[in-house]
Scaffold this motif. Structure first.
Motif, PDB file in Angstrom:
ATOM      1  N   ALA A   1       0.814  -1.213   0.000  1.00  0.00           N
ATOM      2  CA  ALA A   1       0.000   0.000   0.000  1.00  0.00           C
ATOM      3  C   ALA A   1       0.851   1.269   0.000  1.00  0.00           C
ATOM      4  CB  ALA A   1      -0.915   0.012   1.230  1.00  0.00           C
TER       5      ALA A   1
ATOM      6  N   ASP B   1      -3.465   2.016  -1.167  1.00  0.00           N
ATOM      7  CA  ASP B   1      -3.201   2.634  -2.463  1.00  0.00           C
ATOM      8  C   ASP B   1      -2.672   4.067  -2.339  1.00  0.00           C
ATOM      9  OD1 ASP B   1      -2.965   2.662  -5.195  1.00  0.00           O
ATOM     10  OD2 ASP B   1      -5.024   3.382  -5.524  1.00  0.00           O
TER      11      ASP B   1
ATOM     12  N   LEU C   1     -11.713  -0.366   0.841  1.00  0.00           N
ATOM     13  CA  LEU C   1     -11.259  -0.046  -0.508  1.00  0.00           C
ATOM     14  C   LEU C   1     -12.444   0.246  -1.405  1.00  0.00           C
ATOM     15  CD1 LEU C   1      -8.386  -2.659  -0.904  1.00  0.00           C
ATOM     16  CD2 LEU C   1      -8.264  -0.265  -0.172  1.00  0.00           C
TER      17      LEU C   1
END
Ligand SMILES: Nc1ncnc2c1ncn2[C@@H]1O[C@H](COP(=O)(O)OP(=O)(O)OP(=O)(O)O)[C@@H](O)[C@H]1O
Ligand SMILES: [Mg+2]
Lengths: 441, 250
Positions: B38, B221, B245
């Motif tokens: 991530a 992310d 997410l």
């Protein structure tokens, strides 16, 4: 060549008669025939001695006065000591008192006056006139040196220190010391050779040492070189080893304008072991060259060689390690490793292992690496607040310590450690840090 | 003490951090969790100043100073220090050298004299005992031949000696057995104070039982997608990251 001839004329006129004199003439003729080696000679491919021909040398005839700062450079080892000042024996700085029975340590000039046959028989037995041109020159020019004999079973309680000290002089001086050592059966000794100087006079020292190890003898040999900036050195060590004898060298070459050494070991009987450990540390435009040749002349003989090179600035290093295993020398072991650390893009290392193996049942290995400092390690240190320069210095010292850690003679160890840490450029200076930790322990 | 605003960072041309905001006040302990890859270690590397990370946008203030303009060693001396996810082995450099060089560098930056040898040894022995490490570790090369757990203890030992204002701990719990986890956690807890901050990256709720955080973030992310109190860890343990997410994408 004329300059050499003039110098030789002087030496020869003043030489005492006897074996040295008769041999000198033949030796010089041999040298004149061969000349100073050039890079065309395979053994001198990377090292150009043209400086030797360019510089006009003379020879010191009397002992120079030695300043306190020069004297302070002598390692304090509580040793029996022979000090040659610009090649001339110094009775004041030497200490040959209270030698045990069966032990001879004498300046060569003295030894040949009363033991001509012995001294003459030893000097040149391994490194003879026909060894190479510089050894021939050594035979022609040698005036001084040391003869050491340690009798059967004697374990020397103190080391023997041989110092080649260069002092300030208005012109360049040359000297050709010769060392002969006989280590009797089952004897043990440590010899510490120290090349030292701090004046930019550009002296040349060419030392030839011949070491004879009888059965089961043990000889630990330190060669610590911290010559003056412009000084030149060419050294040759030739070792002959009998059954179960053990020769261990710590060669600590910390610079000089040009410093070249050849180590040759003849492992002549079962169990003979040679271990060559070294450090080449060069800065500026220094040129450091190490050549070794180990001859496994008998079965069950062992050698290992471990050299580290650290080169900064435009320094150049050479490591050439040769191992020759004779046809019937079965079950030998020969290991060689040369690792180098380049601290600058312009530093250069030429390394060449050479194995010639004519037996089939052998264990041989060799490895060479040349690299830079591990940048991950540099980062890890910086990430704890350590200056980048100190981080690099610590890591450089760490690399050297892989050889230095085996040096059990504290005075030598500490001198080299502080010298490497302190002799690095200002930004590498770790001297305080290193010495403090030694005290804290 | 730490303010990260709109941080974008690239590694080898790939954008890994994509607009990250994070504020840590003195006295707070923050935890960052999030899926593999991530960008958690990337964030810690950018904070510590490792080469190869290109910040393309955003700013980081540490105690009001622009962190991104500071050299690696200056960040550490100013009190921001990272305990590595993968501590580096440094053959030939003794632990004691590192500790001393680091401590003196920090003192020099504060205009203080070098620590005297006896005081230094006393301090180090005390911290070693706290980390339940044998004093032989002092004279071993940094992390060389250390087990995974020993390396992690050694990172915390460094923190205890150097006392950073903001300690960033990247997966300090990975590879630790139960006893070692407790020792490491006790070490970190002993650093907690009104003036100091801690940022710890972890995958496991278990660490948070020992070092109870004030704030938990989820990094996914390249951004912080969720911030909550310590109950968030339990929810993540139960539900994983997918729900976050999805919520973030919509
Ligand atoms: N030096 C690098 N070169 C190329 N890609 C890199 C580099 N460093 C990190 N990355 C990539 O950046 C992304 C984020 O990596 P990072 O190590 O920050 O993840 P992480 O959140 O710490 O993961 P983990 O939980 O597995 O430790 C990954 O896809 C990784 O492959
Ligand atoms: Mg990570």
């Amino acid at each position: 060549m004329n300059a050499w001839a003039d110098l030789f004329q002087q030496v020869n006129d003043e030489a005492t008669p006897g074996w040295l004199k008769s041999r000198r003439i033949a030796a010089f003729a041999r040298f004149e025939h061969l000349g100073i080696p050039t890079p065309r000679d395979e053994d001198w491919k990377y090292t150009d001695l043209k400086r030797l021909n360019k510089r006009q040398f003379s020879m010191a005839q009397t002992e120079a006065t030695v300043s306190h700062t020069d004297q302070a450079e002598l390692l304090d080892l509580n040793a029996w000591r022979i000090v040659l000042v610009n090649g001339v024996f110094s009775p004041d700085l030497s200490d040959l008192s209270d030698l045990p029975n069966q032990v001879t340590i004498e300046p060569l000039s003295q030894a040949i006056t009363h033991d001509q046959e012995l001294a003459g028989g030893l000097v040149g037995r391994l490194a003879a006139i026909d060894t190479d041109s510089l050894t021939a020159l050594s035979h022609a020019m040698a005036q001084e040196g040391a003869l050491i004999r340690v009798g059967s079973g004697v374990v020397l309680p103190r080391p023997i220190q041989l110092v080649y000290l260069s002092t300030e002089h208005e012109s360049a001086l040359a000297s050709w010391p010769r060392i002969a050592v006989v280590a009797g059966p089952n004897s043990q000794m440590t010899i510490v050779e120290q090349l030292v100087g701090q004046h930019a006079s550009g002296h040349y020292t060419q030392r030839v040492a011949e070491l004879f190890l009888e059965g089961n003898a043990q000889l630990t040999h330190y060669l610590l070189q911290t010559p003056a900036e412009k000084d030149l050195w060419v050294g040759r060590v030739h070792v002959e080893q009998k059954r179960d004898s053990r020769y261990q060298a710590f060669h600590l070459n910390l610079g000089g304008a040009l410093v070249r050494d050849d180590f040759v070991c003849e492992l002549n009987a079962r169990g003979a072991t040679a271990s060559l450990n070294g450090l080449l540390f060069g800065q500026g435009r220094q040129h450091l060259d190490m050549h070794s040749k180990v001859n496994h002349n008998a079965p069950n003989t062992y050698s290992d060689e471990n050299y580290k090179g650290i080169l900064n600035d435009r320094a150049r290093g050479v490591f050439n390690g040769k191992v020759i295993v004779k046809r019937d020398s079965q079950q030998i072991e020969a290991h060689q490793n040369n690792a180098n650390l380049l601290l600058s893009d312009q530093a250069e290392m030429d390394t060449k292992p050479e194995l010639e193996i004519y037996a089939d049942d052998v264990k041989c290995s060799h490895g060479t690496t040349t690299g830079q400092l591990d940048e991950n390690a540099v980062f890890a240190l910086r990430a704890r607040g350590v200056d980048e320069s100190v981080a690099r210095g610590l890591l450089t010292l760490a690399f050297a310590n892989q050889v230095l850690d085996q040096v059990t003679l504290d005075a030598v160890h500490d001198t080299v450690e502080a010298r490497i840490a302190g002799a690095l450029p200002e930004r590498f200076n770790l001297k305080g840090l290193v010495l403090e930790d030694q005290e804290a322990q | 003490m730490l303010e990260i605003k709109g941080l974008h960072a690239k590694v080898e041309g790939n954008e890994i951090l994509k607009g990250l905001d994070l504020t840590i006040n003195p006295g707070e302990v923050h935890a960052i969790m999030g899926p593999n890859g991530a960008g958690k270690s990337t964030l810690s590397a950018v904070l510590a100043g490792r080469d190869g990370y290109e910040v393309t946008a955003g700013e980081i203030l540490f105690e009001g100073d622009n962190l991104l303009e500071m050299e690696v060693e200056d960040r550490a001396r100013a009190g921001l220090m990272l305990a590595f996810q993968y501590p580096v082995e440094i053959p030939g450099v003794k632990n004691v050298y590192l500790l001393k060089a680091a401590l003196n560098a920090q003192r020099a930056a504060r205009g203080e004299a070098e620590i005297e040898a006896p005081a230094f040894m006393k301090l180090v022995r005390e911290k070693l005992a706290q980390m339940k490490m044998d004093k032989s570790f002092l004279h071993r090369a940094v992390n060389e031949g250390f087990s995974g757990g020993e390396k992690k203890r050694n990172e915390i030992l460094q923190m205890l000696v150097l006392e950073p204002k903001l300690a960033i701990l990247d997966e300090i719990d990975s590879g630790l057995d139960i006893d070692a986890l407790r020792v490491v956690a006790d070490g970190v807890n002993s650093l907690r104070s009104e003036q100091r901050g801690v940022l710890m990256i972890t995958h496991y709720q278990r660490l948070l039982d020992y070092i109870v955080p004030d704030v938990i973030h989820v990094l996914a992310d390249g951004r912080i997608v969720k911030t909550g109190d310590k109950s968030l860890a339990l929810e993540l343990e139960a539900r994983g990251y997918d729900w976050l997410l999805e919520a973030d994408a919509s």
